[in-house]
Write an enzyme that holds these catalytic residues in place. Structure first.
Site, PDB file in Angstrom:
ATOM      1  N   ASP A  77      70.091  31.252  65.012  1.00 16.12           N
ATOM      2  CA  ASP A  77      70.765  30.594  66.135  1.00 16.12           C
ATOM      3  C   ASP A  77      71.665  29.497  65.573  1.00 16.12           C
ATOM      4  OD1 ASP A  77      71.442  29.220  68.435  1.00 16.12           O
ATOM      5  OD2 ASP A  77      69.444  28.347  68.722  1.00 16.12           O
ATOM      6  N   ASP A  81      70.761  27.181  71.225  1.00 15.75           N
ATOM      7  CA  ASP A  81      70.280  27.594  72.552  1.00 15.75           C
ATOM      8  C   ASP A  81      68.998  28.426  72.472  1.00 15.75           C
ATOM      9  OD1 ASP A  81      71.229  29.957  71.559  1.00 15.75           O
ATOM     10  OD2 ASP A  81      72.589  30.404  73.223  1.00 15.75           O
ATOM     11  N   ASP A  85      72.810  34.382  67.161  1.00 14.23           N
ATOM     12  CA  ASP A  85      74.202  34.707  67.488  1.00 14.23           C
ATOM     13  C   ASP A  85      74.961  35.145  66.234  1.00 14.23           C
ATOM     14  OD1 ASP A  85      74.803  32.204  66.191  1.00 14.23           O
ATOM     15  OD2 ASP A  85      74.143  31.229  68.043  1.00 14.23           O
ATOM     16  N   ASP A 261      72.333  55.226  69.366  1.00 17.91           N
ATOM     17  CA  ASP A 261      71.095  54.952  70.091  1.00 17.91           C
ATOM     18  C   ASP A 261      70.646  56.159  70.913  1.00 17.91           C
ATOM     19  OD1 ASP A 261      69.230  52.804  71.247  1.00 17.91           O
ATOM     20  OD2 ASP A 261      70.113  53.679  73.050  1.00 17.91           O
ATOM     21  N   GLU A 323      69.541  57.683  65.731  1.00 14.92           N
ATOM     22  CA  GLU A 323      68.158  57.358  66.077  1.00 14.92           C
ATOM     23  C   GLU A 323      67.499  58.668  66.495  1.00 14.92           C
ATOM     24  OE1 GLU A 323      65.362  54.566  68.855  1.00 14.92           O
ATOM     25  OE2 GLU A 323      67.154  55.455  69.693  1.00 14.92           O
TER      26      GLU A 323
HETATM   27  C1  BGC Z   1      66.493  51.525  71.490  1.00 11.61           C
HETATM   28  C2  BGC Z   1      65.588  50.778  72.383  1.00 11.61           C
HETATM   29  C3  BGC Z   1      66.170  50.883  73.776  1.00 11.61           C
HETATM   30  C4  BGC Z   1      66.372  52.343  74.182  1.00 11.61           C
HETATM   31  C5  BGC Z   1      67.251  52.470  75.368  1.00 11.61           C
HETATM   32  C6  BGC Z   1      66.291  52.930  71.966  1.00 11.61           C
HETATM   33  O1  BGC Z   1      66.698  53.794  71.124  1.00 11.61           O
HETATM   34  O2  BGC Z   1      66.172  51.408  70.133  1.00 11.61           O
HETATM   35  O3  BGC Z   1      65.446  49.443  71.993  1.00 11.61           O
HETATM   36  O4  BGC Z   1      65.303  50.275  74.668  1.00 11.61           O
HETATM   37  O5  BGC Z   1      66.986  53.054  73.172  1.00 11.61           O
HETATM   38  O6  BGC Z   1      68.557  52.178  75.034  1.00 11.61           O
END
Ligand code: BGC
Length: 606
Positions: A77, A81, A85, A261, A323
């Site tokens: 940070d 706050d 960041d 993701d 992922e």
């Molecule tokens: C992310 C999570 C997220 C989910 C929805 C996952 O692959 O790593 O942190 O909550 O996707 O976006």
């Protein structure tokens, strides 16, 4: 439990962090008591004692990369706050360089209502004010570049925030041009209570029906995750065009690539068929379903090929990381595009890092699979991320936790794979699960309490030193509490201790960077039927000798005899490169080596 069970559970539930949280709770593995540190006894070869910042970024830089995941809220940070960041990250780049990091994967920093802490994006082409500005971002990229560190963005393509202007338009009326950008369906009928029934039985990964009713337009929309994260309709080409534009926006800002993701969940069955129940209920009290109609549908590979064509147009070998929690190595291979290599360069191999038990035979089999079953593509190994209980707790036995952490790091950095690590893994940061529901920030921990306590535990602030808030922030309170062990487990203390877990990581990473054998040598298993000790060779490349690794996966001393000639290694002169066992510092033969409990040994043979 059969060895493949976590992955069956995974396909059923679609998300491994539930599995690991469940395992953690069931086994009561968390034990905050850190043990006295083991003595290390490394003899680092001169060649490895290079500056960790030495560039080796020519060619396919990602093949050997150490990629470091930063959860921006929790790293540093800079404005007091209590929330991390971008400028905070920039301030800490020297640390990342000293660790030997090649690239940083930033968890989402885009404008967001923060329902899912950034994974609900309301604008793909900006920075959330709580993390900084686009100018701060550009500065981070430029400062990182000076240190040979690349920045990788998290790209969330499956869904947006419900506050994104696309969804605001889409929900405005059935005739809105953006209506078809999301997955809208009529009710299946009316329930006994007079309420509309969702189109089918699909459930959200985060609990409850995956369908949310919109009374205004009298239809349901689909959300694989929270209801504030409506799924985009990837069968509409306009969605792909818009998303690829945002991808270009960041490529133009010189990002090195993307971590995609939840990417296997882009498509759903157009017939909207019910998913089969597999029996029992999950932590959110929903029936377990086999997610065959909402996960890993074949159409996603067409999108991946087109996305790859976009990133390949840019210079500098931009990388696509997935992922990809997948049930087996055959599925993993598809994400590379198999022998065509035209999809992702680095879909994550979760098979090795999330076995969640120290079983040498299982690790051997899964590492071997990654070497032999993916068409010669480059594996990407990972043990930790922001969705799972930290590996320290998943693999630790409460007694030998630090030795086990060294052993896992040794697997990670001495295998032929690109590597992904999560901030704090190098320090031995532990999972600090909230003990009271009122303290929980992650919504799944609130709705799932007490069975599912959410993911706050693995997202606590980075531990820099033993000052207030571990040096993370000057605020009176931080967004999540700092873990209690920060007085001893922190960067400053560990930098000053040559035998620390941090220095273990630094040495292994430095060896990888300098040693062509560790980077490229074929990885061949030795002593293949040993159920207790995982041993492998890395075949010699260039001038560098072959390397042998032996790891005791048990709490008992184990004696091994290794015959590297089975891997075509004929040299007879053995020497230790790095070990945490004082008794193994002077090894000169691979006959009758006794490894203490959970000991790691890496040596060379010439
Ligand atoms: C992310 C999570 C997220 C989910 C929805 C996952 O692959 O790593 O942190 O909550 O996707 O976006």
């Amino acid at each position: 439990m059969s060895t493949s069970e976590p992955y069956r559970t995974l396909t059923t539930r679609g998300w491994i962090f539930f599995t690991t949280l469940w395992i953690l709770a069931a086994a009561s593995l968390y034990n905050g008591a850190a043990l006295a540190r083991c003595q290390t006894a490394e003899a680092i070869p001169a060649a490895a004692q290079i500056s960790a910042g030495t560039p080796q970024n020519d060619g396919l830089w990602w093949k050997h990369a150490v990629i470091y995941e930063i959860y921006p809220r929790s790293f540093q940070d800079s404005d007091g706050d209590g929330i991390g960041d971008l400028n905070g990250i920039t301030e800490r780049l020297d640390y990342l360089q000293s660790l030997g990091v090649d690239a940083v994967w930033l968890s989402p920093i885009y404008p967001s209502p923060q329902v899912d802490f950034g994974y609900d994006i309301s604008d793909y082409e900006n920075v959330d004010p709580q993390y900084g500005t686009l100018a701060d971002f550009d500065k981070l990229v430029a400062e990182a570049k000076k240190r040979d560190i690349r920045i990788i963005m998290d790209m969330v393509m499956n869904h947006t925030s419900d506050k994104h202007k696309w969804f605001v338009e889409s929900e405005a009326s059935k005739s809105n041009p953006k209506r078809d950008w999301y997955v809208w369906r009529d009710a299946k009928g009316v329930g006994a209570n007079g309420k509309p029934l969702p189109p089918n039985n699909w459930i959200s990964v985060f609990g409850g029906s995956a369908w949310e009713y919109d009374p205004k337009t009298k239809q349901f929309y689909y959300h694989k995750f929270y209801k504030q994260q409506p799924d985009l309709n990837w069968r509409n080409p306009a969605v792909e065009n818009a998303m690829f534009d945002s991808v270009r926006f960041w490529l133009d800002r010189n990002v090195a690539g993307f971590r995609l993701d939840a990417i296997p969940t882009l498509f759903e069955d157009p017939q909207m068929r019910d998913e089969p129940a597999t029996g029992g209920i999950n932590a959110q009290s929903d029936p377990n379903l086999s997610d065959i109609y909402t996960n890993n549908l074949p159409q996603v590979h067409d999108v991946m090929r087109r996305l790859r064509a976009v990133t390949d147009k840019y210079p500098g070998n931009r990388v696509l990381i997935g992922e990809t929690y997948l049930p087996n190595v055959q599925d993993l291979d598809k994400w590379y595009g198999g022998a065509q290599r035209n999809e992702l360069q680095l879909p994550m191999d979760m098979q090795v890092g999330f076995t969640n038990k120290l079983d040498a035979s299982l690790f051997r089999q899964r590492i071997n699979d990654a070497q032999t079953q993916i068409n010669g593509n480059q594996p990407l190994f990972v043990f930790d991320n922001h969705d799972n209980v930290r590996s320290w707790d998943r693999y630790g036995d409460g007694v030998h936790d630090e030795a086990i952490a060294r052993l896992l790091a040794t697997v990670l950095f001495t295998s032929r794979a690109a590597t992904l690590m999560y901030y704090g893994e190098e320090l031995g940061m532990v999972t600090t699960t909230p003990t009271r529901k009122q303290d929980v920030k992650d919504p799944i921990g609130i709705t799932g309490w007490p069975k599912e306590k959410g993911r706050d535990g693995e997202r606590t602030p980075m531990q820099w030193d033993d000052s207030k808030n571990a040096g993370f922030s000057t605020a009176a309170t931080t967004w999540l509490p700092v873990a209690e062990n920060y007085h001893t487990t922190n960067v400053k203390t560990e930098e000053g201790n040559p035998d620390s877990l941090l220095n273990w990581h630094k040495k292994l990473i430095a060896m990888r960077r300098s040693d062509t054998t560790l980077r490229d040598g074929k990885q061949v298993m030795l002593d293949e039927t040993n159920p207790f000790v995982l041993s492998y060779a890395r075949e010699s490349v260039g001038e560098n000798p072959a390397i042998i690794v032996a790891l005791n996966f048990t709490g008992e001393p184990r004696t091994i005899t290794l015959d590297p000639s089975t891997a075509g290694i004929t040299g007879k002169t053995v020497s230790t490169l790095i070990t945490d066992a004082p008794s193994l510092r002077q090894v000169s033969s691979l006959q009758h080596m006794t490894l203490p409990p959970y000991a790691s040994w890496v040596g060379s043979v010439k």
